[in-house]
Design an enzyme around this catalytic site. Structure first.
Site, PDB file in Angstrom:
ATOM      1  N   TYR A 111     -55.442  30.032 -67.518  1.00  0.00           N
ATOM      2  CA  TYR A 111     -55.342  29.853 -66.066  1.00  0.00           C
ATOM      3  C   TYR A 111     -55.668  28.411 -65.697  1.00  0.00           C
ATOM      4  O   TYR A 111     -56.648  27.841 -66.171  1.00  0.00           O
ATOM      5  CB  TYR A 111     -56.320  30.797 -65.347  1.00  0.00           C
ATOM      6  N   GLU A 121     -51.000  26.264 -58.498  1.00  0.00           N
ATOM      7  CA  GLU A 121     -51.574  27.227 -59.438  1.00  0.00           C
ATOM      8  C   GLU A 121     -50.592  27.558 -60.551  1.00  0.00           C
ATOM      9  O   GLU A 121     -49.425  27.844 -60.282  1.00  0.00           O
ATOM     10  CB  GLU A 121     -51.948  28.516 -58.694  1.00  0.00           C
TER      11      GLU A 121
END
Ligand code: GDP
Ligand code: MN
Length: 387
Positions: free
Chosen positions: A109, A197
């Protein structure tokens, strides 16, 4: 403003973030052809909506032939895809992204967000990706690394090293990872993002590091200097009421309650929403018509409020400083007549030309309850919608 995954990947690629090849499609035929044109054994068909969680909801599928790509795309296009981020009504899929498939070794992530507390962008990284980051933050906060990006100096080499170490990237992979993070920071800064993101960031079985998914949000107040980004806007994905409000320079945000508010000034709008809740009601929106709104703006604001089927009553709360109370009254009267208002309307006016404003409302023949204070106004509208 948000954009689609495929658009974010195109932007990020320009800054040097590695992504897979892909083709955006509007029809199943195009999707079949896109698979063939990519010329790869494994393809991924991905529904393009402004929401995540598509994988679990069936909006991301691996395909191994043009036929399969066609079939999957046909199944997705034109239908609402419901993910944990869309709400129960889902989002209608209008675009499909067909991408060259990756062989994933592991998922990580990576994100950058504008952190008001830190007064700077903050890089967030976790070794486990494809996961719900909010959940990870709650249960295992130590699994998440955070690095503040210096607003002038940018991201530092030691930060890139620390981030790569946290992500479990070593050697060549760390080099590639460091470059990727630096490129993401550059894109974030250059494009005035509020969020960028990558979930998941992956290491492929060939050892490449790349962005498998991408989400970007932009600061609306900086869009005037990014005409190319503004062109990526997809109004299909936005609340039609908010789209309409932008046309008239109104600061409007749709909410889920049933009392519409028309207020001048963001602070007063927040206070009005608070007092409505204090009195047991729920605001249907945030609406700041601004300090110097004219009659047209007020009329349109009123129409937008009434286009929300949940709205059972309206509270107008105006402090006339720059704004004159009679201007507001004229706008309210014009709009109420035009839309043939049937629901309760409570108006609290204070400030410049207040007597004239009140007189106009009284003489309008409309069913308007006047309120003497914000407290009184909130009580009246909450009572009126329960009646
Ligand atoms: P999201 O569910 O909306 O966040 O969509 P993502 O783009 O993140 O995709 C969801 C999941 O699909 C990923 O976490 C991967 O596990 C899987 N996926 C996406 N692209 C590929 C690919 O190229 N190859 C493989 N093997 N899996 C993929
Ligand atoms: Mn994702």
């Amino acid at each position: 403003m948000n954009i689609h995954e495929y658009q974010a990947k195109q932007l990020l690629a320009k800054f040097g973030v590695p992504v897979s090849k892909g083709i955006a499609c509007k029809t199943a035929d195009e999707a079949g052809k896109a698979y063939t044109d990519l010329g790869v054994p494994l393809g991924v068909v991905k529904a393009q909506i402004h929401a995540g969680g598509r994988g679990k909801a069936g909006g991301v599928k691996l395909v191994r032939s043009a036929d399969e790509a066609h079939k999957v795309a046909a199944n997705l296009l034109g239908k609402a895809l419901v993910t944990h981020q869309t709400g129960p009504e889902g989002r209608v899929v209008k675009t499909i992204y067909v991408e060259a498939g990756s062989d994933i070794e592991r998922e990580m992530y990576l994100a950058i967000v504008m952190d008001r507390g830190a007064q700077a962008p903050v890089i967030i990284a976790a070794k486990e990706g494809g996961v719900d980051i909010e959940e990870l933050a709650e249960h295992r906060p130590e699994a998440i690394a955070r690095h503040r990006v210096h607003p002038v100096k940018g991201v530092q080499a030691f930060q890139l090293r620390a981030l790569c170490k946290h992500l479990g990237l070593h050697g060549e992979q760390a080099k590639a990872g460091g470059k990727l993070i630096a490129a993401l920071v550059q894109a974030f800064m250059a494009l005035d993002c509020s969020l960028a993101e990558i979930n998941p960031l992956i290491v492929t079985t060939q050892g490449e590091v790349k962005a498998l998914d991408a989400k970007m949000s932009f600061d609306d107040n900086a869009l005037f200097r990014h005409k190319d980004v503004l062109e990526l806007r997809d109004v299909n994905e936005e609340d039609p009421k908010e789209v309409e409000a932008k046309k008239f320079d109104l600061n409007y945000i749709a909410l889920t309650g049933n009392i519409a508010c028309l207020v001048n000034g963001a602070g007063l709008a927040m206070a009005t929403m608070d007092v409505i809740q204090l009195k047991g009601g729920m605001p249907a929106n945030f609406l700041d018509v601004g300090g110097g709104a004219n009659k047209t703006q007020v009329t349109n604001a009123f129409k937008i409020l009434l286009s929300d089927a949940n709205v059972k009553g309206i509270l107008v709360n105006i402090f006339g400083g720059i704004m004159k109370c009679d201007t507001i009254a004229e706008g309210v009267i014009a709009a109420a007549k035009e839309v043939k208002l049937t629901i309760p309307l409570v108006v609290r006016l204070e400030g410049t030309n207040v007597d004239l404003g009140r007189k106009l409302l009284q003489e309008s023949g409309l069913n308007i309850q006047a309120a003497s204070s914000l407290d009184d106004a909130a009580e009246k509208i909450v009572k009126a919608i329960k009646a």
